[in-house]
Structures are given as structure tokens and as C-alpha cells.
Design a protein around this motif. Sequence first.
Motif, PDB file in Angstrom:
ATOM      1  N   UNK A  43       0.792  -1.229   0.000  1.00  0.00           N
ATOM      2  CA  UNK A  43       0.000   0.000   0.000  1.00  0.00           C
ATOM      3  C   UNK A  43       0.819   1.272   0.000  1.00  0.00           C
ATOM      4  N   UNK A  44       2.008   1.250  -0.606  1.00  0.00           N
ATOM      5  CA  UNK A  44       2.867   2.429  -0.657  1.00  0.00           C
ATOM      6  C   UNK A  44       2.786   3.099  -2.033  1.00  0.00           C
ATOM      7  N   UNK A  45       2.801   4.422  -2.028  1.00  0.00           N
ATOM      8  CA  UNK A  45       2.674   5.185  -3.271  1.00  0.00           C
ATOM      9  C   UNK A  45       3.800   4.848  -4.236  1.00  0.00           C
ATOM     10  N   UNK A  46       5.027   4.706  -3.726  1.00  0.00           N
ATOM     11  CA  UNK A  46       6.183   4.508  -4.603  1.00  0.00           C
ATOM     12  C   UNK A  46       6.115   3.202  -5.390  1.00  0.00           C
ATOM     13  N   UNK A  68       4.766  -9.078   7.004  1.00  0.00           N
ATOM     14  CA  UNK A  68       4.917  -8.548   8.363  1.00  0.00           C
ATOM     15  C   UNK A  68       5.623  -7.205   8.307  1.00  0.00           C
ATOM     16  N   UNK A  69       4.881  -6.104   8.574  1.00  0.00           N
ATOM     17  CA  UNK A  69       5.526  -4.784   8.502  1.00  0.00           C
ATOM     18  C   UNK A  69       6.465  -4.543   9.674  1.00  0.00           C
ATOM     19  N   UNK A  70       7.567  -3.845   9.386  1.00  0.00           N
ATOM     20  CA  UNK A  70       8.415  -3.295  10.437  1.00  0.00           C
ATOM     21  C   UNK A  70       8.033  -1.841  10.682  1.00  0.00           C
ATOM     22  N   UNK A  71       7.671  -1.167   9.590  1.00  0.00           N
ATOM     23  CA  UNK A  71       7.137   0.193   9.650  1.00  0.00           C
ATOM     24  C   UNK A  71       5.693   0.165   9.180  1.00  0.00           C
ATOM     25  N   UNK A  72       4.818   0.854   9.890  1.00  0.00           N
ATOM     26  CA  UNK A  72       3.415   0.935   9.510  1.00  0.00           C
ATOM     27  C   UNK A  72       3.101   2.349   9.050  1.00  0.00           C
ATOM     28  N   UNK A  73       2.196   2.448   8.084  1.00  0.00           N
ATOM     29  CA  UNK A  73       1.815   3.744   7.554  1.00  0.00           C
ATOM     30  C   UNK A  73       2.595   4.095   6.304  1.00  0.00           C
ATOM     31  N   UNK A  74       2.309   5.262   5.715  1.00  0.00           N
ATOM     32  CA  UNK A  74       3.018   5.694   4.500  1.00  0.00           C
ATOM     33  C   UNK A  74       4.510   5.866   4.768  1.00  0.00           C
ATOM     34  N   UNK A  75       5.334   5.172   4.008  1.00  0.00           N
ATOM     35  CA  UNK A  75       6.769   5.130   4.268  1.00  0.00           C
ATOM     36  C   UNK A  75       7.418   6.498   4.164  1.00  0.00           C
ATOM     37  N   UNK A  92      -3.275  -2.779   5.628  1.00  0.00           N
ATOM     38  CA  UNK A  92      -2.870  -1.403   5.897  1.00  0.00           C
ATOM     39  C   UNK A  92      -1.487  -1.133   5.307  1.00  0.00           C
ATOM     40  N   UNK A  93      -1.205   0.117   4.920  1.00  0.00           N
ATOM     41  CA  UNK A  93       0.117   0.436   4.378  1.00  0.00           C
ATOM     42  C   UNK A  93       1.237   0.050   5.336  1.00  0.00           C
ATOM     43  N   UNK A  94       2.292  -0.510   4.786  1.00  0.00           N
ATOM     44  CA  UNK A  94       3.421  -0.912   5.600  1.00  0.00           C
ATOM     45  C   UNK A  94       4.630  -1.230   4.741  1.00  0.00           C
TER      46      UNK A  94
END
Length: 290
Positions: A43-46, A68-75, A92-94
Motif C-alpha cells: 500500500x505504498x505510493x512509490x 509482516x511490517x516493520x514500519x506501519x503507515x506511509x513510508x 494497511x500500508x506498511x
Amino acid sequence: MRIATFNVQHGLGPDGRVDNDRLARAVAALDADVVGLQEVDQGQVRSGGADQAALCAAAMGAADHRFRPALAGPFRYPGIRRRARRAERPGAPGYGIALLSRFPVLSWHTLLLPPATPWVWGRVQLGTDEPRVALAARVDAPSGPVTVVCTHLSVYRFSAVSWAGGMARSVAGYRRGTPGERHAERQVDYLRRRLVGLRRPLILLGDFNLRGSVPAERTGWRPLATGDTFPRHDPRFQIDHVLLDEGVAPGPDGDIPGGRIGSVEGRVVDTGVSDHRALVVDVTFARPTA
């Protein structure tokens, strides 16, 4: 059983473009039964908002997979992205790691690794160290269950600081280390201790950001493949690893002995994607005896 680890760099190619179809084809071409991926977007724009783990899983014919995300949300938005929790909303974005398996997965486990620099309230990053995680799957392979653990370790290196500076950093939540020491070494030690309760045989794979024989020496586990994996266009050192611990582990009827390993053949593969080459291992396990 063919096992692979591949840092995909969110599907970035040598032409500077992210092409998710090209990434999925590259993963499928490895023809692996179990694949660990690092630097995966969801779910990342890039990367066009794609679920890269799901695309790669479908391309290789995986029966099961997990991101499994390490970072959640828009990078790309500090302050909005945050350190991922143990449980995140599906889809969810991750940004993180993934395990893909052509065999059914009997159970999943997640382990959050200790960062070198603090994240205040899990959201405000005070230092440069990114959050790191490990994802374990108990894979129901034809020769018997095998535990596979995927991870992506820190690039952080401890620097020299004054006594006062060190005290201030400790109060703020920074970990203290010997100048020049890599935090990834501590994370390898942490994994070795925390994975002791998982059933063997256990394969730990991923981008360790540690060169050569360091991970095998610190764990005492067997490296299943050696070869330079980074940078992809002109590999000069190995930072991607596949380690095996046959050992013994607690079981319902007592400790389970090792000795199931048969033939092993490993190689480095240039997929044409990412700044890493993939590491692929063909390994034969004997069926466990009663």
C-alpha cells in the motif's frame, strides 16, 4: 526443498522504475518452495499501492504467505509512519518482510527486534535505526515440518560519544555499544536466544547486513550457501544468509534430535531486480523417524 532469500528493494529495477509484474516474475523464476523477502511494500505510493507479497505469492503458486511490517503507515511521511505493532490491520500500508510457501503453514510467529535508537511513543524517530522484525513459519514440508524464519537486520553502527553524551543518549533510550560495533550482531544474538523454543530443524534466512561468516560464527549454525550477494550489479560481499540449526528443541515427548539434513546445494542468482542478488538453496531432509 528449495529455499530462497531475496531483498527486493520494493521492486526497484536498474532502470530506476518499480515494476511489480517484473518483481513477481523474478520471484517466480527462483522456483523456490519457500521464499523470504525483505524490503517489501504494501500500500505504498512509490510501488503503486500494490500488495507486493501477495503478487509474488500468486506468481510462485504459494499455498500460504504472510507480510509482516516493520514500519506501519506511509513510508515517505515521518511522523505518520510509525514502528509497527505486533498486530496490524490486514491490508494497511506498511514496509517490511514476507514469507511465501508452496507448502501449508502450520503456525506463524512474530518477533519484534530491539532497535538501537528510540522511537518515542512508537512514532517519533530520534535516531537513524529502523525497526526490525522476524517472521517464523512452521512449514508442513513433504519430508516433515521445518521452521523457517525470515528477518532483515539493522545497518546501524555504534559511534564514539563522550561520557556525558553517552549518559544523555542512554536516558533518551539509545542503546550503548562499542564504537564500530554493528547492532545487527546484537540482533543475531537476540534471535538465537529467542528462537530456542521453536521446533527444529530451523532455517534462519534474510538480509543480515553482516558480512561473510559473522552470522554463522555468532549463532554456531550451519551456513547453507555462500557467495557474494551485494551490490547486485557488482557483488563484492555477502550480507544475505541462510543458516540451519538442526539442534534439539523441546517437543511434547522430549527433545527432538537433529540429523535430518541430507544434500545441500546453494547458489547466488541475479534476478535483474533490486540492489541485492537472491540466495537459493536446495536442501534434502530425511523424514523424521518414529
